[in-house]
Design a protein around this motif. Sequence first.
Motif, PDB file in Angstrom:
ATOM      1  N   UNK A  33      73.780  49.195  38.051  1.00 23.24           N
ATOM      2  CA  UNK A  33      74.342  49.336  36.712  1.00 23.24           C
ATOM      3  C   UNK A  33      75.861  49.483  36.760  1.00 23.24           C
ATOM      4  N   UNK A  34      76.371  50.187  37.780  1.00 25.58           N
ATOM      5  CA  UNK A  34      77.823  50.300  37.937  1.00 25.58           C
ATOM      6  C   UNK A  34      78.440  48.930  38.191  1.00 25.58           C
ATOM      7  N   UNK A  35      77.790  48.150  39.052  1.00 24.72           N
ATOM      8  CA  UNK A  35      78.315  46.829  39.395  1.00 24.72           C
ATOM      9  C   UNK A  35      78.237  45.891  38.205  1.00 24.72           C
ATOM     10  N   UNK A  36      77.164  45.977  37.429  1.00 21.44           N
ATOM     11  CA  UNK A  36      77.063  45.153  36.223  1.00 21.44           C
ATOM     12  C   UNK A  36      78.212  45.442  35.269  1.00 21.44           C
ATOM     13  N   UNK A  37      78.603  46.710  35.173  1.00 21.27           N
ATOM     14  CA  UNK A  37      79.633  47.113  34.223  1.00 21.27           C
ATOM     15  C   UNK A  37      81.043  46.787  34.708  1.00 21.27           C
ATOM     16  N   UNK A  53      76.179  37.069  37.469  1.00 18.25           N
ATOM     17  CA  UNK A  53      75.875  37.707  38.736  1.00 18.25           C
ATOM     18  C   UNK A  53      74.401  38.099  38.757  1.00 18.25           C
ATOM     19  N   UNK A  54      73.853  38.101  39.966  1.00 17.20           N
ATOM     20  CA  UNK A  54      72.453  38.468  40.171  1.00 17.20           C
ATOM     21  C   UNK A  54      72.427  39.699  41.072  1.00 17.20           C
ATOM     22  N   UNK A  55      71.990  40.818  40.501  1.00 14.20           N
ATOM     23  CA  UNK A  55      71.982  42.093  41.200  1.00 14.20           C
ATOM     24  C   UNK A  55      70.606  42.379  41.807  1.00 14.20           C
ATOM     25  N   UNK A  56      70.386  43.633  42.167  1.00 17.15           N
ATOM     26  CA  UNK A  56      69.121  44.050  42.758  1.00 17.15           C
ATOM     27  C   UNK A  56      69.233  44.251  44.255  1.00 17.15           C
ATOM     28  N   UNK A  57      68.969  45.493  44.714  1.00 15.22           N
ATOM     29  CA  UNK A  57      69.077  45.752  46.152  1.00 15.22           C
ATOM     30  C   UNK A  57      67.992  46.708  46.648  1.00 15.22           C
ATOM     31  N   UNK A  87      76.332  27.447  39.867  1.00 23.56           N
ATOM     32  CA  UNK A  87      76.155  28.527  40.847  1.00 23.56           C
ATOM     33  C   UNK A  87      76.077  29.909  40.204  1.00 23.56           C
ATOM     34  N   UNK A  88      75.258  30.755  40.782  1.00 21.39           N
ATOM     35  CA  UNK A  88      75.138  32.156  40.398  1.00 21.39           C
ATOM     36  C   UNK A  88      75.705  33.001  41.538  1.00 21.39           C
ATOM     37  N   UNK A  89      76.479  34.009  41.200  1.00 20.29           N
ATOM     38  CA  UNK A  89      76.995  34.916  42.240  1.00 20.29           C
ATOM     39  C   UNK A  89      75.847  35.800  42.706  1.00 20.29           C
ATOM     40  N   UNK A  90      75.433  35.600  43.948  1.00 22.19           N
ATOM     41  CA  UNK A  90      74.305  36.346  44.489  1.00 22.19           C
ATOM     42  C   UNK A  90      74.706  36.908  45.848  1.00 22.19           C
ATOM     43  N   UNK A  91      73.705  37.316  46.629  1.00 21.87           N
ATOM     44  CA  UNK A  91      73.970  37.902  47.935  1.00 21.87           C
ATOM     45  C   UNK A  91      74.228  39.387  47.883  1.00 21.87           C
ATOM     46  N   UNK A  92      73.961  40.032  46.740  1.00 21.59           N
ATOM     47  CA  UNK A  92      74.195  41.471  46.607  1.00 21.59           C
ATOM     48  C   UNK A  92      73.281  42.223  47.569  1.00 21.59           C
ATOM     49  N   UNK A 131      66.728  41.188  41.823  1.00 24.83           N
ATOM     50  CA  UNK A 131      66.265  41.264  40.442  1.00 24.83           C
ATOM     51  C   UNK A 131      65.801  39.883  40.003  1.00 24.83           C
ATOM     52  N   UNK A 132      64.856  39.362  40.754  1.00 27.78           N
ATOM     53  CA  UNK A 132      64.349  38.010  40.538  1.00 27.78           C
ATOM     54  C   UNK A 132      62.981  37.883  41.190  1.00 27.78           C
ATOM     55  N   UNK A 133      62.277  36.817  40.842  1.00 26.08           N
ATOM     56  CA  UNK A 133      60.950  36.608  41.405  1.00 26.08           C
ATOM     57  C   UNK A 133      60.952  36.196  42.863  1.00 26.08           C
ATOM     58  N   UNK A 134      62.072  35.689  43.355  1.00 19.77           N
ATOM     59  CA  UNK A 134      62.235  35.343  44.775  1.00 19.77           C
ATOM     60  C   UNK A 134      63.637  35.751  45.208  1.00 19.77           C
ATOM     61  N   UNK A 135      63.803  35.957  46.513  1.00 16.99           N
ATOM     62  CA  UNK A 135      65.109  36.309  47.067  1.00 16.99           C
ATOM     63  C   UNK A 135      65.265  35.672  48.441  1.00 16.99           C
ATOM     64  N   UNK A 136      66.485  35.308  48.765  1.00 18.37           N
ATOM     65  CA  UNK A 136      66.825  34.831  50.109  1.00 18.37           C
ATOM     66  C   UNK A 136      67.482  35.976  50.860  1.00 18.37           C
ATOM     67  N   UNK A 137      66.934  36.330  52.016  1.00 17.46           N
ATOM     68  CA  UNK A 137      67.416  37.462  52.791  1.00 17.46           C
ATOM     69  C   UNK A 137      67.662  37.032  54.234  1.00 17.46           C
ATOM     70  N   UNK A 138      67.980  37.996  55.077  1.00 20.01           N
ATOM     71  CA  UNK A 138      68.156  37.748  56.510  1.00 20.01           C
ATOM     72  C   UNK A 138      67.389  38.801  57.299  1.00 20.01           C
TER      73      UNK A 138
END
Length: 363
Positions: free
Chosen positions: A45-49, A57-61, A129-134, A140-147
């Motif tokens: 929420x801080x980052x969204x603001x 941007x696409x958040x969620x961690x 493009x969407x800013x992702x990689x948070x 905060x999505x149905x799928x995510x790309x991770x490492x």
Amino acid sequence: MTTTRALLSRDPREPFTLEPIELDDPREDEILVRVQATGICHTDLITRAAGSADRPILLGHEGAGVVEAVGREVSSVRPGDQVVLTFRHCGDCHACRAGRPAYCRKGFALNQFGARRDGSPRVTAAGRPVRDGFFGQSSLAGYALTTADNTVVVAPGTDPSLAAPLGCGFLTGAGAVLNVARPRPDDTLVIYGAGAVGMAGLLAARASGVERIIVVEPAAPRRALALALGASVALDPAESAGAEAIRELTRGGAECALDTTGSARVLADAVAALATGGTVVAVGLGTGTPDISLRDIVLGGKSIRGCLEGDAVPHVFIPQLLELYAAGRFPLDRMITARPHTDFAAALAAPHEGATVKSVLTW
């Protein structure tokens, strides 16, 4: 390409919007995870603001789910594995080699928004493009790309709604107590703030045998839950929870304290309320300078210890916390309210009302 839906932030002044997105196929070092649950953390929420004009941007961690596919260089996880997603770290710097990945020298860059090295987007919306990689996930999505470094394999059948907050909030609170403060059973621990982080610290302290736990929390429902979860006393800071009150209640001061508030004034009170040789662990990110007496610190042999992500090694610590839960010693289910992701507005508002400790969205 995988199509799903995500909660995007297009304007820091406006609510999230639920929109279709496309995820690229995983590259050699990437993992495609079908997200089943995502915890909502204050950091989102801080980052969204924040006022960045580069949107959406696409958040969620705090994601949890099942591995769908892996790149050819990935060997630590396989399709079908149940996983919890956490923060990224390089694994090769001095801090990482010392078992302190939260302080990775490349951690800030790895956990911020950013495209791949070649500049190609992982996520797009309507072709843009969407800013992702948070935190290496944007879950905060149905799928995510991770490492591999931020994808933790857990036992099959693990409830993703319970496991998701272990990626950050619960990891932070439990780790601050078990890995840093390390109170002895006969110590007194004071916890300032009974949100998700503070409550996880309370459960961790109880799991390690600590019996005298004082919680300082303004919301009456959370004070009641803290008592139900094993706190000895729950105080309203508006009434009597200053340093003098704590020292009187503890007959000389507390051996340990956990400050989750990020308030300079609260941190100063926590230090003043310590017994000789006591330690306060600070996990809340705030502003300001605490008014702390140098004489009190030196003559009292007191310590102030900053702590990020619970000083934990997530691949070890998250399974340990789930084992404590399975044994009935870490009842994290008492802190979680799960809602469908379509009910995201209520999930975001609930923690501010006091009764909900941790909101989790299911996908």
